[in-house]
Design a protein around this motif. Structure first.
Motif, PDB file in Angstrom:
ATOM      1  N   GLU A  12      24.370 -13.326  38.689  1.00 50.17           N
ATOM      2  CA  GLU A  12      25.229 -14.152  37.845  1.00 50.17           C
ATOM      3  C   GLU A  12      24.886 -14.023  36.368  1.00 50.17           C
ATOM      4  N   ALA A  13      24.079 -13.037  36.015  1.00 54.35           N
ATOM      5  CA  ALA A  13      23.753 -12.828  34.607  1.00 54.35           C
ATOM      6  C   ALA A  13      24.994 -12.384  33.829  1.00 54.35           C
ATOM      7  N   ASP A  14      24.927 -12.536  32.514  1.00 50.63           N
ATOM      8  CA  ASP A  14      26.103 -12.247  31.684  1.00 50.63           C
ATOM      9  C   ASP A  14      26.524 -10.788  31.774  1.00 50.63           C
ATOM     10  N   TYR A  15      25.551  -9.873  31.800  1.00 51.91           N
ATOM     11  CA  TYR A  15      25.933  -8.458  31.826  1.00 51.91           C
ATOM     12  C   TYR A  15      26.544  -8.063  33.167  1.00 51.91           C
ATOM     13  N   ILE A  16      26.161  -8.751  34.246  1.00 48.91           N
ATOM     14  CA  ILE A  16      26.797  -8.485  35.546  1.00 48.91           C
ATOM     15  C   ILE A  16      28.231  -9.004  35.536  1.00 48.91           C
ATOM     16  N   VAL A  17      28.429 -10.204  35.000  1.00 44.04           N
ATOM     17  CA  VAL A  17      29.777 -10.772  34.915  1.00 44.04           C
ATOM     18  C   VAL A  17      30.660  -9.919  34.017  1.00 44.04           C
ATOM     19  N   ALA A  18      30.099  -9.434  32.913  1.00 44.80           N
ATOM     20  CA  ALA A  18      30.884  -8.587  32.011  1.00 44.80           C
ATOM     21  C   ALA A  18      31.259  -7.260  32.674  1.00 44.80           C
ATOM     22  N   ALA A  19      30.329  -6.657  33.392  1.00 46.49           N
ATOM     23  CA  ALA A  19      30.628  -5.399  34.087  1.00 46.49           C
ATOM     24  C   ALA A  19      31.703  -5.606  35.147  1.00 46.49           C
ATOM     25  N   ARG A  20      31.633  -6.731  35.850  1.00 44.56           N
ATOM     26  CA  ARG A  20      32.654  -7.014  36.860  1.00 44.56           C
ATOM     27  C   ARG A  20      34.015  -7.249  36.205  1.00 44.56           C
ATOM     28  N   ALA A  21      34.012  -7.915  35.057  1.00 46.22           N
ATOM     29  CA  ALA A  21      35.278  -8.171  34.358  1.00 46.22           C
ATOM     30  C   ALA A  21      35.890  -6.892  33.808  1.00 46.22           C
ATOM     31  N   LEU A  22      35.052  -5.933  33.475  1.00 44.58           N
ATOM     32  CA  LEU A  22      35.548  -4.649  32.954  1.00 44.58           C
ATOM     33  C   LEU A  22      36.013  -3.709  34.058  1.00 44.58           C
ATOM     34  N   GLY A  23      35.937  -4.151  35.316  1.00 47.96           N
ATOM     35  CA  GLY A  23      36.447  -3.352  36.423  1.00 47.96           C
ATOM     36  C   GLY A  23      35.426  -2.485  37.115  1.00 47.96           C
ATOM     37  N   ALA A  24      34.138  -2.706  36.880  1.00 50.85           N
ATOM     38  CA  ALA A  24      33.116  -1.908  37.552  1.00 50.85           C
ATOM     39  C   ALA A  24      33.098  -2.214  39.040  1.00 50.85           C
ATOM     40  N   GLY A  25      32.966  -1.181  39.850  1.00 51.50           N
ATOM     41  CA  GLY A  25      32.938  -1.348  41.290  1.00 51.50           C
ATOM     42  C   GLY A  25      31.614  -1.902  41.783  1.00 51.50           C
ATOM     43  N   THR A  26      31.602  -2.245  43.077  1.00 46.84           N
ATOM     44  CA  THR A  26      30.384  -2.813  43.663  1.00 46.84           C
ATOM     45  C   THR A  26      29.220  -1.832  43.600  1.00 46.84           C
ATOM     46  N   GLY A  27      29.499  -0.562  43.931  1.00 45.25           N
ATOM     47  CA  GLY A  27      28.433   0.427  43.914  1.00 45.25           C
ATOM     48  C   GLY A  27      27.841   0.617  42.534  1.00 45.25           C
ATOM     49  N   ARG A  28      28.686   0.647  41.508  1.00 48.15           N
ATOM     50  CA  ARG A  28      28.186   0.830  40.143  1.00 48.15           C
ATOM     51  C   ARG A  28      27.371  -0.387  39.697  1.00 48.15           C
ATOM     52  N   ILE A  29      27.839  -1.578  40.025  1.00 47.33           N
ATOM     53  CA  ILE A  29      27.102  -2.787  39.632  1.00 47.33           C
ATOM     54  C   ILE A  29      25.725  -2.815  40.287  1.00 47.33           C
ATOM     55  N   ILE A  30      25.677  -2.437  41.565  1.00 45.82           N
ATOM     56  CA  ILE A  30      24.395  -2.484  42.278  1.00 45.82           C
ATOM     57  C   ILE A  30      23.443  -1.417  41.747  1.00 45.82           C
ATOM     58  N   LEU A  31      23.935  -0.186  41.591  1.00 48.17           N
ATOM     59  CA  LEU A  31      23.057   0.922  41.210  1.00 48.17           C
ATOM     60  C   LEU A  31      22.689   0.906  39.730  1.00 48.17           C
ATOM     61  N   LYS A  32      23.629   0.509  38.867  1.00 44.33           N
ATOM     62  CA  LYS A  32      23.397   0.589  37.432  1.00 44.33           C
ATOM     63  C   LYS A  32      22.828  -0.691  36.835  1.00 44.33           C
ATOM     64  N   HIS A  33      23.093  -1.824  37.461  1.00 51.95           N
ATOM     65  CA  HIS A  33      22.704  -3.092  36.853  1.00 51.95           C
ATOM     66  C   HIS A  33      21.738  -3.908  37.712  1.00 51.95           C
ATOM     67  N   LEU A  34      22.083  -4.124  38.973  1.00 50.59           N
ATOM     68  CA  LEU A  34      21.242  -4.968  39.813  1.00 50.59           C
ATOM     69  C   LEU A  34      19.927  -4.294  40.173  1.00 50.59           C
ATOM     70  N   LEU A  35      20.001  -3.080  40.698  1.00 55.80           N
ATOM     71  CA  LEU A  35      18.799  -2.418  41.202  1.00 55.80           C
ATOM     72  C   LEU A  35      17.730  -2.205  40.128  1.00 55.80           C
ATOM     73  N   PRO A  36      18.070  -1.688  38.931  1.00 53.95           N
ATOM     74  CA  PRO A  36      17.003  -1.511  37.930  1.00 53.95           C
ATOM     75  C   PRO A  36      16.337  -2.812  37.514  1.00 53.95           C
ATOM     76  N   ASN A  37      17.072  -3.928  37.539  1.00 57.22           N
ATOM     77  CA  ASN A  37      16.509  -5.203  37.114  1.00 57.22           C
ATOM     78  C   ASN A  37      15.828  -5.966  38.238  1.00 57.22           C
ATOM     79  N   CYS A  38      15.875  -5.442  39.463  1.00 59.53           N
ATOM     80  CA  CYS A  38      15.241  -6.114  40.603  1.00 59.53           C
ATOM     81  C   CYS A  38      14.093  -5.299  41.186  1.00 59.53           C
ATOM     82  N   LEU A  39      13.773  -4.163  40.566  1.00 57.53           N
ATOM     83  CA  LEU A  39      12.748  -3.292  41.132  1.00 57.53           C
ATOM     84  C   LEU A  39      11.325  -3.721  40.804  1.00 57.53           C
ATOM     85  N   ALA A  40      11.149  -4.508  39.742  1.00 60.49           N
ATOM     86  CA  ALA A  40       9.788  -4.865  39.332  1.00 60.49           C
ATOM     87  C   ALA A  40       9.018  -5.607  40.426  1.00 60.49           C
ATOM     88  N   PRO A  41       9.586  -6.645  41.067  1.00 60.92           N
ATOM     89  CA  PRO A  41       8.831  -7.305  42.145  1.00 60.92           C
ATOM     90  C   PRO A  41       8.534  -6.375  43.317  1.00 60.92           C
TER      91      PRO A  41
END
Length: 321
Positions: free
Chosen positions: A211-240
């Motif tokens: 629910e971060a702003d950049y995820i909401v913005a990417a979804r609003a710009l028409g980014a698909g599920t795969g792109r959101i997961i690979l480009k935005h979610l995964l890099p920001n969730c790998l640290a733990p």
């Protein structure tokens, strides 16, 4: 994460001549680029002696696993009964076991099986658990509920008991499995019993990030599920997962040794530290080195990965800086 001291420096235009002909001197311009999270973490890690000590030990163990002949040119499988239980000396630094095999060579070659099993188990656990966690956290609803309940079932299984049941069923006495099959069964059992923890960790990270702003913005710009997961979610969730995976390598080295010691893990002709400890316990009064030397290498390897994981965790957690 950028450094406030450098981010606050404002560039000034070149000096312009004034009416009196005297140039105006501007503030010095900083050439340092803003650092991200990994850059800050690496700068913090370089200052920790614990990081360098654990990293050096891990590199040595990895070289041992990859090129054991560089450390021990002797034979780790065959021996001569004439050297049975010979004490440590110039010919054999750690002595010889009951079958006359060089204990030093077996300890060096035992690193390969233990580390390979641990690393492959961690990679498989992170892939399975991480994928399930991303799907559960991002999709939510009934998908999240179903995957979470499945994870609860596996999470409720006692680790040692579940591993004994799995390995006894598929790797019991008289099964005739090859060396690769034995290692594959141990790896599979570790993955099956460990992925729920990674799944929960990844799920919580995705829920906190999606629910971060950049995820909401990417979804609003028409980014698909795969792109959101690979480009935005995964890099920001790998640290733990990076931190937990490093610690988990040490835990799996100990788990493999425990299962081999109980007689349900790796078996001959595989050479591992757990097998050596199991074989040497019967002669601990006569030749304590048969247990002490592989146990010392085992404890050192486990502590090295755990210390590295703790150092990385402190470096990646801004609250601990």
């Amino acid at each position: 994460m950028s450094d406030p001291s450098t981010a606050s420096i404002v560039s000034t235009p070149p000096a312009q001549p004034t009416d009196a002909g005297a140039p105006t001197v501007g503030l010095p311009q900083s050439n340092e680029k803003p650092r991200g999270l990994l850059g800050d973490a690496w700068r913090d890690l370089r200052r920790k002696p614990l990081f360098w000590i654990s990293s050096t030990l891990i590199v040595i163990f990895l070289l041992m696993a990859a090129f054991p002949a560089l450390f021990a040119p002797g034979d780790a499988v065959n021996g001569a009964l004439s050297r049975s239980l010979v004490k440590p000396g110039a010919d054999g630094w750690f002595g010889y076991d009951v079958q006359g095999r060089d204990v030093y060579a077996r300890v060096i070659y035992g690193a390969r099986a233990s580390i390979v099993v641990a690393v492959l188990s961690v990679v498989g656990t992170l892939l399975v658990g991480g994928t399930m966690g991303i799907i559960a956290g991002y999709r939510g609803g009934w998908v999240d509920g179903l995957l979470s309940r499945i994870a609860d079932v596996f999470f409720g299984l006692p680790f040692v008991l579940g591993a004994i049941v799995i390995l006894t069923t598929f790797n019991g006495s008289g099964s005739g499995n090859s060396k690769a099959q034995i290692m594959g069964l141990v790896i599979a059992s570790l993955i099956v019993l460990s992925w729920p923890v990674v799944m929960r960790l990844m799920r919580s990270s995705v829920l906190a990030t999606k629910e971060a702003d950049y995820i909401v913005a990417a979804r609003a710009l028409g980014a698909g599920t795969g792109r959101i997961i690979l480009k935005h979610l995964l890099p920001n969730c790998l640290a733990p997962l990076l931190v937990y995976g490093t610690i988990m390598v040490g835990s799996f080295i100990g788990a493999e040794a425990t299962l081999s010691f109980l007689g349900v893990g790796l078996k001959s002709p595989v050479v591992s530290w757990g097998i050596m400890i199991s074989d040497g316990q019967q002669f601990i009064r006569v030749a304590p080195g048969l247990v002490f030397f592989p146990a010392a290498f085992l404890v050192t390897a486990v502590l090295s990965f755990v210390m590295l994981g703790e150092a990385v965790r402190e470096a990646l957690d801004p609250k601990l800086r």
